[in-house]
Design an enzyme around this catalytic site. Structure first.
Site, PDB file in Angstrom:
ATOM      1  CB  SER A 109      -9.249   3.207 -16.445  1.00  0.00           C
ATOM      2  OG  SER A 109      -8.813   4.230 -15.642  1.00  0.00           O
ATOM      3  CD  GLU A 121      -3.796  -3.666 -15.291  1.00  0.00           C
ATOM      4  OE1 GLU A 121      -4.437  -4.706 -15.036  1.00  0.00           O
ATOM      5  OE2 GLU A 121      -4.349  -2.628 -15.699  1.00  0.00           O
ATOM      6  CG  HIS A 130      -3.915   1.143 -15.705  1.00  0.00           C
ATOM      7  ND1 HIS A 130      -4.731   0.126 -15.287  1.00  0.00           N
ATOM      8  CD2 HIS A 130      -4.520   2.292 -15.312  1.00  0.00           C
ATOM      9  CE1 HIS A 130      -5.783   0.645 -14.669  1.00  0.00           C
ATOM     10  NE2 HIS A 130      -5.678   1.943 -14.668  1.00  0.00           N
ATOM     11  CG  ASN A 167      -9.698  -0.615 -14.020  1.00  0.00           C
ATOM     12  OD1 ASN A 167      -9.827  -0.646 -12.798  1.00  0.00           O
ATOM     13  ND2 ASN A 167      -9.023   0.327 -14.643  1.00  0.00           N
TER      14      ASN A 167
HETATM   15  N1  3HC Z   1       0.276   9.006  -0.857  1.00  0.00           N
HETATM   16  C1  3HC Z   1       1.274   8.420  -0.178  1.00  0.00           C
HETATM   17  N2  3HC Z   1       1.081   7.497   0.783  1.00  0.00           N
HETATM   18  C2  3HC Z   1      -0.194   7.193   1.102  1.00  0.00           C
HETATM   19  C3  3HC Z   1      -1.300   7.774   0.443  1.00  0.00           C
HETATM   20  C4  3HC Z   1      -1.018   8.716  -0.584  1.00  0.00           C
HETATM   21  N3  3HC Z   1      -1.998   9.309  -1.287  1.00  0.00           N
HETATM   22  N4  3HC Z   1      -2.435   7.258   0.963  1.00  0.00           N
HETATM   23  C5  3HC Z   1      -2.060   6.388   1.913  1.00  0.00           C
HETATM   24  N5  3HC Z   1      -0.713   6.345   1.991  1.00  0.00           N
HETATM   25  C6  3HC Z   1       0.106   5.475   2.859  1.00  0.00           C
HETATM   26  C7  3HC Z   1       0.062   5.889   4.297  1.00  0.00           C
HETATM   27  O1  3HC Z   1       1.109   6.799   4.608  1.00  0.00           O
HETATM   28  C8  3HC Z   1       0.279   4.567   5.001  1.00  0.00           C
HETATM   29  O2  3HC Z   1       1.657   4.226   4.992  1.00  0.00           O
HETATM   30  P1  3HC Z   1       2.291   3.195   6.078  1.00  0.00           P
HETATM   31  O3  3HC Z   1       1.696   1.848   5.773  1.00  0.00           O
HETATM   32  O4  3HC Z   1       3.757   3.267   5.794  1.00  0.00           O
HETATM   33  O5  3HC Z   1       1.876   3.714   7.405  1.00  0.00           O
HETATM   34  C9  3HC Z   1      -0.433   3.557   4.105  1.00  0.00           C
HETATM   35  O6  3HC Z   1      -0.503   4.175   2.812  1.00  0.00           O
HETATM   36  C10 3HC Z   1      -1.818   3.234   4.585  1.00  0.00           C
HETATM   37  O7  3HC Z   1      -2.535   4.451   4.663  1.00  0.00           O
HETATM   38  P2  3HC Z   1      -3.548   4.836   5.836  1.00  0.00           P
HETATM   39  O8  3HC Z   1      -3.118   4.176   7.115  1.00  0.00           O
HETATM   40  O9  3HC Z   1      -3.769   6.303   5.830  1.00  0.00           O
HETATM   41  O10 3HC Z   1      -4.946   4.283   5.367  1.00  0.00           O
HETATM   42  P3  3HC Z   1      -5.390   2.819   5.035  1.00  0.00           P
HETATM   43  O11 3HC Z   1      -4.634   1.800   5.795  1.00  0.00           O
HETATM   44  O12 3HC Z   1      -6.862   2.914   5.160  1.00  0.00           O
HETATM   45  O13 3HC Z   1      -4.981   2.641   3.499  1.00  0.00           O
HETATM   46  C11 3HC Z   1      -5.389   2.773   1.169  1.00  0.00           C
HETATM   47  C12 3HC Z   1      -5.482   3.511   2.508  1.00  0.00           C
HETATM   48  C13 3HC Z   1      -3.924   2.556   0.819  1.00  0.00           C
HETATM   49  C14 3HC Z   1      -6.055   3.689   0.139  1.00  0.00           C
HETATM   50  C15 3HC Z   1      -6.107   1.388   1.322  1.00  0.00           C
HETATM   51  O14 3HC Z   1      -7.402   1.582   1.840  1.00  0.00           O
HETATM   52  C16 3HC Z   1      -6.217   0.634   0.014  1.00  0.00           C
HETATM   53  O15 3HC Z   1      -5.286  -0.009  -0.436  1.00  0.00           O
HETATM   54  N6  3HC Z   1      -7.400   0.703  -0.629  1.00  0.00           N
HETATM   55  C17 3HC Z   1      -7.642   0.060  -1.919  1.00  0.00           C
HETATM   56  C18 3HC Z   1      -7.123   0.932  -3.003  1.00  0.00           C
HETATM   57  C19 3HC Z   1      -7.346   0.322  -4.350  1.00  0.00           C
HETATM   58  O16 3HC Z   1      -7.896  -0.761  -4.518  1.00  0.00           O
HETATM   59  N7  3HC Z   1      -6.911   1.066  -5.371  1.00  0.00           N
HETATM   60  C20 3HC Z   1      -7.103   0.642  -6.738  1.00  0.00           C
HETATM   61  C21 3HC Z   1      -8.279   1.390  -7.310  1.00  0.00           C
HETATM   62  S1  3HC Z   1      -8.542   0.976  -8.988  1.00  0.00           S
HETATM   63  C22 3HC Z   1      -7.553   2.037  -9.839  1.00  0.00           C
HETATM   64  O17 3HC Z   1      -6.861   2.866  -9.309  1.00  0.00           O
HETATM   65  C23 3HC Z   1      -7.581   1.888 -11.313  1.00  0.00           C
HETATM   66  C24 3HC Z   1      -8.053   3.135 -11.989  1.00  0.00           C
HETATM   67  O18 3HC Z   1      -7.871   2.920 -13.408  1.00  0.00           O
HETATM   68  C25 3HC Z   1      -9.520   3.475 -11.707  1.00  0.00           C
END
Ligand code: 3HC
Length: 298
Positions: free
Chosen positions: A119, A152, A140, A190
């Protein structure tokens, strides 16, 4: 170079998410559990994650079995010897990652690409321990890897154009939209996201709003799927704190220093969703803001 066989080192949330994505795209994947213990739990977690998609009608049961059939789990790093691409996703510790790159260089074929899912650590520092540096880069992914479209691709000091082109084609093949980034601490996402979450915590400390009101404001006012506190709890507060430390160590700007409340929560073991409590208490359905944080932690 066409990439058909992928090695993943590390079977945590990111390693398993990347395993899922690559196997779903038709690659053969070898996933190595990097910490002591058997790989059975990692396999069961992947099985469960895919099972949830089947239950919700998002995936055919046959596709789930086909995906699992393309994944081999191991506890031996040498299992990635024949892979075209290795993606390491082990603990965010530079010395651990440098040691791993030293070993991968002797394990892997000379034309295998060696990448890190770090990250905020320096890809160039990992490259520096390798003799053949042109094949080292960053790759990434974002959590949850099966959902997030971005990867990335990190161009470190001596990464070759061929390596970047192969990684770009690979990302597109697995259904991702890659962005090329030069090796700077935190890359693009990030570097912007970390101070955003830290500033939300400082806003809470100043009493500008509550955890829930700040989250609500950013969801409805900026169309973010999660507010900054929900996102921090989702990423893991230990991870957010480590990202802050790494970026602060590089840029030395107070905006990147971990705020007091974050440090205290991490010290107390409140790491977010994975421990059940962070800025929110996730044991409640729906989650409620952590009552201990109604007043700032001092
Ligand atoms: N695996 C597969 N599919 C998944 C999943 C997983 N772990 N989690 C969610 N999904 C799918 C669901 O099946 C659903 O699919 P659909 O649209 O076809 O129905 C879709 O994603 C949406 O899921 P949910 O309806 O269960 O839940 P939400 O609508 O609340 O979405 C989320 C959950 C996708 C996590 C959304 O809240 C989101 O995008 N959050 C922001 C995530 C983010 O910003 N991530 C980046 C973090 S920073 C990072 O990772 C960098 C690192 O270096 C720290």
């Amino acid at each position: 170079m066409a990439i058909a066989n992928v090695g993943i080192i590390g079977s945590g949330a990111m390693g398993l998410g990347i395993t899922h994505v690559c196997a779903q795209a038709g690659c053969n994947v070898v996933t190595v559990k990097a910490t002591p213990g058997s790989w059975e739990k990692a396999k069961a977690t992947l099985d469960r994650n895919l099972g949830k998609l089947v239950e919700r009608g998002k995936m055919e049961a046959a596709d789930k079995e086909a995906i699992l059939g393309r994944v081999t789990f191991s506890t031996d790093e040498r299992a990635v010897a024949d892979c075209d691409l290795v993606i390491e996703s082990v603990i965010e510790d530079l010395e651990t990652k440098k040691d791993l790159f030293r070993r991968l260089e002797s394990i892997c074929r000379p034309n295998a690409l060696l990448t890190t899912n770090t990250s905020t650590l320096s890809v160039t520092a990992m490259m520096a321990v390798c003799k053949q540096r042109d094949r080292v880069a960053g790759l990434h992914f974002f959590n949850p890897a099966p959902v997030m479209k971005l990867v990335e691709i990190i161009h470190a000091f001596e990464t070759s154009d061929d390596t970047i082109q192969s990684l770009d084609a690979f990302c597109r093949h697995i259904g991702k939209d890659p962005v090329l980034v030069q090796d700077t601490t935190g890359f693009i996402v990030n570097r912007l996201l970390t101070p955003y979450m830290l500033n939300a915590i400082r806003m809470l400390e100043r009493g500008t709003g509550t955890i829930e009101s700040i989250d609500q404001a950013m969801k409805l006012g900026a169309a973010h799927p999660m507010g900054p506190f929900q996102l921090a709890d989702y990423i893991g507060l230990d991870v957010v704190e480590a990202m802050a430390h790494n970026i602060f160590a590089d840029v030395r700007h107070e905006h990147h220093a971990p705020p007091h409340t974050l440090t205290r929560l991490v010290q107390l073991g409140y790491l977010g969703m994975k421990t059940g409590k962070g800025f929110y208490d996730w044991s409640q359905k729906p989650a409620v803001q952590n009552p201990q944080l109604v007043r700032p932690v001092v």
